[in-house]
Design a protein around this motif. Structure first.
Motif, PDB file in Angstrom:
ATOM      1  N   VAL A 728       0.860  -1.195   0.000  1.00  6.78           N
ATOM      2  CA  VAL A 728       0.000   0.000   0.000  1.00  6.78           C
ATOM      3  C   VAL A 728       0.889   1.234   0.000  1.00  6.78           C
ATOM      4  O   VAL A 728       1.802   1.361   0.827  1.00  6.78           O
ATOM      5  N   SER A 729       0.626   2.135  -0.931  1.00  8.57           N
ATOM      6  CA  SER A 729       1.308   3.439  -0.975  1.00  8.57           C
ATOM      7  C   SER A 729       0.277   4.520  -0.713  1.00  8.57           C
ATOM      8  O   SER A 729      -0.919   4.345  -0.996  1.00  8.57           O
ATOM      9  N   THR A 730       0.717   5.654  -0.127  1.00  5.34           N
ATOM     10  CA  THR A 730      -0.218   6.739   0.182  1.00  5.34           C
ATOM     11  C   THR A 730       0.253   8.037  -0.444  1.00  5.34           C
ATOM     12  O   THR A 730       1.447   8.236  -0.696  1.00  5.34           O
ATOM     13  N   ILE A 763      -3.022   0.371  -4.046  1.00  2.00           N
ATOM     14  CA  ILE A 763      -2.774  -1.010  -3.609  1.00  2.00           C
ATOM     15  C   ILE A 763      -2.320  -1.832  -4.812  1.00  2.00           C
ATOM     16  O   ILE A 763      -2.970  -1.829  -5.860  1.00  2.00           O
ATOM     17  N   VAL A 764      -1.168  -2.505  -4.656  1.00  6.49           N
ATOM     18  CA  VAL A 764      -0.695  -3.420  -5.693  1.00  6.49           C
ATOM     19  C   VAL A 764      -0.450  -4.784  -5.061  1.00  6.49           C
ATOM     20  O   VAL A 764      -0.231  -4.892  -3.855  1.00  6.49           O
ATOM     21  N   VAL A 765      -0.475  -5.815  -5.907  1.00  6.14           N
ATOM     22  CA  VAL A 765      -0.220  -7.190  -5.474  1.00  6.14           C
ATOM     23  C   VAL A 765       1.089  -7.637  -6.107  1.00  6.14           C
ATOM     24  O   VAL A 765       1.313  -7.440  -7.301  1.00  6.14           O
ATOM     25  N   VAL A 766       1.974  -8.234  -5.284  1.00  6.77           N
ATOM     26  CA  VAL A 766       3.290  -8.650  -5.754  1.00  6.77           C
ATOM     27  C   VAL A 766       3.434 -10.157  -5.567  1.00  6.77           C
ATOM     28  O   VAL A 766       3.081 -10.705  -4.519  1.00  6.77           O
ATOM     29  N   VAL A 774       3.990  -7.845 -10.868  1.00  7.51           N
ATOM     30  CA  VAL A 774       3.182  -6.934 -10.042  1.00  7.51           C
ATOM     31  C   VAL A 774       1.861  -6.679 -10.741  1.00  7.51           C
ATOM     32  O   VAL A 774       1.790  -6.534 -11.959  1.00  7.51           O
ATOM     33  N   SER A 775       0.779  -6.619  -9.954  1.00 11.16           N
ATOM     34  CA  SER A 775      -0.545  -6.388 -10.530  1.00 11.16           C
ATOM     35  C   SER A 775      -0.738  -4.936 -10.922  1.00 11.16           C
ATOM     36  O   SER A 775       0.052  -4.046 -10.555  1.00 11.16           O
TER      37      SER A 775
END
Length: 853
Positions: A728-730, A763-766, A774-775
């Motif tokens: 998660v990045s903000t 939000i990304v999935v790795v 990476v998604s």
């Protein structure tokens, strides 16, 4: 050399010569003695053989039954029992019309004698001339290959003896025939014969037969009629003029040829009689249905396999496979409208109910309001698509080890010799599995399959299933374009698929018991005709026909059923002749089976004619009949499924992959199918088609004003959770995204966020095993200040996550949805409205480092 020496030499030579002559004489004498000894031994063996044969013959004769006048005049009835050994019929005790010799017309006597016993008036009960010919034939081909029975002997057999072909029975038969000939006149013996013989169609005796077939008295018979009657006793069911007029006519013509050959008629008379058609002079059959008539009709046809047995006067007991409850229900379904609404009285249907494991016929529906088994057992019609498992997919799995997933292209295609083939709906569906092709009854994939395996292997496979086909078959067989099959044929073939590849010829008789207690086992041997993997995989594909294909309306709840639909088409000439409308068809089939029962149903009309076609409204009747009957016979029984053999494996396959490939962990579940493969041929390579990691789903972001915290939630495919992590990045107030959190949980909480600030979350999935995989990101944002609690705030569009809203737009502290948000607010105070349309290379590297830590 001295004279004395020469004399001594001569004397010695002379002496040796005499000695040699003596030896030769002795040798010849010994040879003669040996020869005489061998001749004597052979003679003695012959004498012993004759004596032993005579003693044996005497023993046989002493054991022979006595001539009984009552047995000669009054036939013994035959009893028929069902599968539970309950008496269901007594045959041969019906009223007969007995005649005297004076009532036998000369033309009938000539026909009978020319066919059965041309030297009847010249022999003494046995015909030595015919016996000589039979002995030669039996030496060449084995005992029993040819008989030499006279009419006198046939009367004896029918009255006193069993039909078994043994030396004992033959000796007894000849002895009793000589006695009979000595005791009765030739005229009396001929009359006995004609009163005893079965002529089929419940006609016992020649007078009754004349009434049944021609509607006339015996004295009024004409030459073609007499010849027909003379030929019938050889095989009454096989030459039945109502069922098989062509065969009956051929047999009649054979009799006429015999009559001409033996001088009973002239060539002109024979030719004139042969020019008539059997159907021109037989009267219409009276249909009088009695319980079990159709089943009994088939029993009588099968009993003809026992040679020289007059079933209607021999007093035997026949133990059958009949299930009386099933038979009664089948007749009720066909003869009433209680279960099925038939379109008209001419509409016909034939069906058989078979035990899948044993091949025993439990019930026969010979037709609507019919007393014979014709439409169930003897009729031959084009099978349509019910031929596809037999001629196409069964052989392909057997010989090529195709899987149920094997891919084939449904596209414009032609026969090898040129004509195009069409599907039933006129459309093409492209690449598909043979399971789907069979379920939807596609013609083009079926023809392609046939072409790949070849006609020879296809024919061989079908023949093992009891399907009678020509020596050479063509490509039309692939879609059922041939004559033909009966419901009994189809039930027998399909039951082998349901019985692990073991075929048993359909039959109605278990055994025949003679009055003296001897038995004949009538049950056919079971044969392994295909591999168990072929039987199971065809069955599993046919289950799809019933579950999701063209046979859905035949499905019975709670019963494991495999089955196939089939229909045929009129040719253009017939359509035009009888004004058949578009969509009208001649035949509709449904054949299906469970592990316990096999039912095959045909529907249609007995002949082509005006209005004799199946419309779309009636095209489902075959499936309805199947469903009604299968529901009834399985009612209250515990049902089981087909057993999976060890020779097959079930494997997941990426839908559409060709050759088949295994799914990866990232393959969506809706893109995976499970199919059967012959063990050792299953796929081993994994597909990379879906290796891109799917993004998170159903993102929710909520702001709790009282607790001053933000809760971020999402969902993800459970089967992938062990393999992936989330990052998660903000971004606050439209600043650049920076990594904030990584882990495997699907909830993140931000405590004490800045007041009146716009928070964006990416939000990304790795992939844990490959950090470069990476998604696509999903972005959501939320405002920590509450302006309008009723106004929803949605996740931001990942393609434009920081697009500002109009000044003064309302916002609240709740966001859930699909990752898009149209209520964005510029960062107050610093004037930074820059966009970040994704994750930079630096971001990705930092994310990966976070995960690795």
């Amino acid at each position: 050399m001295s004279e004395n020496y020469r004399t001594r030499q001569e004397r010695r030579a002379l002496k040796e010569n005499k000695t040699e002559k003596k030896v030769n004489v002795k040798s010849k004498s010994s040879a003669r003695k040996l020869f005489k000894r061998i001749v004597f031994i052979i003679f003695m063996i012959g004498v012993i053989g004759v004596v032993a044969g005579g003693i044996t013959a005497v023993a046989f004769i002493l054991d022979a039954p006595k001539l009984d006048a009552a047995a000669l005049e009054i036939p013994q009835s035959t009893k028929v029992y069902d599968r539970d050994k309950n008496l269901i019929a007594e045959l041969g005790n019906e009223k007969r019309t007995n005649i005297t010799y004076d009532e036998i017309p000369k033309v009938l006597e000539d026909a009978v004698l020319a066919t059965e016993d041309v030297r009847f008036y010249d022999h003494f009960g046995i015909d030595l001339f015919r016996i000589g010919g039979a002995i030669i034939a039996n030496v060449k081909n084995g005992f029993g290959s040819q008989g030499a029975s006279t009419i006198t002997q046939q009367v004896v057999k029918l009255s006193f003896l069993s039909p078994e072909k043994t030396v004992k029975r033959k000796v007894q038969e000849q002895w009793l025939a000589i006695q009979l000939d000595a005791k009765y006149s030739k005229q009396q013996i001929l009359t006995m014969y004609l009163n005893k013989i079965n002529y089929g169609n419940k006609s016992y005796g020649v007078a009754k037969a004349a009434e049944t077939y021609f509607g006339k008295d015996l004295k009024d018979l004409e030459l073609p009629e007499a010849a027909l009657l003379a030929g019938l006793p050889q095989r009454p069911s096989g030459y039945d003029p109502y069922k098989y007029p062509d065969l009956a006519e051929k047999r009649r013509n054979t009799v006429l040829s015999y009559m001409e050959m033996h001088g009973k008629i002239t060539k002109e008379q024979a030719d004139a009689a042969k020019a008539t058609h059997v159907t021109d002079y037989i009267v219409k059959k009276e249909e009088k249905t009695n319980p079990h008539d159709a089943f009994i009709d088939q029993v009588l046809e099968e009993i003809e396999q026992v040679k020289d047995l007059d079933v209607l006067s021999s007093g035997v007991s026949i133990y059958t496979t009949l299930d009386p409850n099933a038979q009664k229900f089948v007749e009720k379904v066909l003869d009433t409208n209680e279960y099925i609404k038939y379109p008209d009285d001419r509409f016909q249907a034939g069906l058989v109910v078979l035990d899948t494991k044993t091949g025993e016929l439990l019930a026969i529906g010979g037709g609507r309001h019919q007393s014979t088994s014709y439409f169930a057992t003897d009729m031959k019609r084009q099978p349509g698509s019910t031929a596809k498992p037999i001629f196409d997919y069964g052989p392909a799995i057997e010989h090529l080890q195709w899987s149920t997933y094997h891919q084939i292209v449904d596209e414009p295609h032609t026969y090898t010799n040129g004509p195009a083939v069409k599907n039933w709906d006129g459309r093409y569906k492209g690449q598909m599995s043979i399971r789907d092709a069979l379920a939807d009854s596609r013609n083009i994939p079926a023809l392609k399959t046939f072409q790949e395996i070849g006609p020879s292997k296809s024919r061989e496979f079908a023949a093992k299933l009891g399907v009678r086909v020509e020596d050479r078959i063509n490509e039309a067989y692939s879609i059922g374009g041939f004559n033909g099959m009966s419901p009994m044929d189809q039930a027998g073939a399909y039951s082998a698929f349901g019985n692990n590849g073991i075929y048993t010829k359909p039959h109605t008789i278990r055994k025949v018991v003679f009055p003296d207690g001897r038995e004949i086992d009538m049950q056919p041997k079971q044969e392994v005709v295909m591999k168990d993997y072929t039987a199971f995989m065809v069955t599993d594909m046919l289950k799809s026909v019933v579950k999701s294909g063209t046979g859905r309306s035949a499905n019975v709840s709670g019963v494991h059923i495999a089955g196939k639909t089939g229909s045929t088409n009129f040719d253009d000439e017939t359509k035009k002749k009888y004004d058949i409308p578009k969509g009208g068809i001649p035949d509709v089939w449904f054949t299906g089976y469970s592990p316990d029962y096999t039912i095959s149903v045909w529907t249609g009309y007995s002949e082509h004619g005006k209005g004799n076609y199946i419309s779309s409204k009636s095209s489902g009747i075959a499936k309805q009949v199947f469903k009604v009957v299968m529901s009834e016979i399985t009612k209250g029984e515990k049902q089981r499924d087909f057993t999976v053999p060890n020779s097959v494996v079930k494997s997941p396959v990426v839908k559409g992959s060709n050759p088949p490939k295994l799914p990866s962990v990232f393959t969506p579940s809706d893109q995976v199918v499970y199919e059967y493969f012959v063990k050792g041929t299953e796929p081993t390579e994994t597909s990379d088609q879906f290796d891109t990691i799917p993004p998170v789903q159903n993102v929710e972001v909520n702001y709790d004003n009282e607790a001053n915290k933000i809760v971020l939630k999402w969902q993800y495919d459970e089967k992938l959770l062990e393999r992936v992590s989330f990052v998660v990045s903000t971004a606050i107030n439209n600043s650049n995204f920076i990594p904030y959190w990584s882990g495997k949980e699907m909830t993140v909480t931000i405590t004490d966020p800045y007041p009146e600030s716009l928070y964006a979350f990416k939000i990304v999935v790795v992939d844990d095993t490959n950090g470069e995989n990476v998604s696509e990101p999903v972005v959501a944002n939320i405002e920590t200040s509450i302006f309008d609690p009723l106004a929803p705030v949605n996740p931001t569009d990942p393609e434009n996550p920081t697009e500002p809203t109009e000044p003064g737009s309302p916002s609240n502290g709740n966001s859930n949805g699909n990752g898009q948000n149209n209520n964005k607010k510029p960062n107050p105070g610093n004037g930074d409205t820059g966009n970040n349309n994704g994750i930079s290379e630096e971001d990705i590297e930092e994310l990966i480092n976070l995960i690795r830590q």
